[in-house]
Design a protein around this motif. Structure first.
Motif: not given
Length: 121
Positions: A1-4, A22-25, A29-33, A71-79
């Motif tokens: 699963q994926v958690q935000l 908001c951090a995704a974990s 594999f990859v996060i688009y928008t 956003r920080d793609n390396a951290k899967n995080t959006v601000y």
């Protein structure tokens, strides 16, 4: 699963600033928008801002010039940096993300649990 998981909400006076993250974990594999939405009491959820993986952005007219999404793609995080806040910005803010969990599979949209932002004196 994926958690935000969102963080950074709270109470702020009109004209003040607040930052959300908001951090995704999980199985990613990859996060688009990635995006931020909000829902005020008695109103429908509305788009605030969104950002592509390549950092293209778009904003609701009501927040242009005041809010900045990044956003920080390396951290899967959006601000979401919110400046010059107004009482009408009061809402529960939700992040979402279009996530590909495994190569070759289509993206799925996941949502965070929401964080309250209250703008009041």
């Amino acid at each position: 699963q994926v958690q935000l998981v969102e963080s950074g909400g709270g109470l702020v006076q009109p004209g003040g600033s607040l930052g959300l993250s908001c951090a995704a974990s999980g199985s990613i594999f990859v996060i688009y928008t990635m995006g931020w939405y909000r829902q005020a009491p008695g109103k429908q959820r509305e788009l605030v801002a969104r950002i592509t993986r390549g950092a293209s952005t778009n904003y609701a007219d009501s927040v242009k010039g005041r809010f900045t999404i990044s956003r920080d793609n390396a951290k899967n995080t959006v601000y979401l940096q919110m400046n010059s806040l107004k009482p009408e910005d009061t809402a529960v803010y939700y992040c979402n993300a279009d996530v590909v969990r495994e190569l070759g599979y289509p993206s799925l949209t996941f949502w965070g649990q929401g964080t309250q932002v209250t703008v009041s004196s």
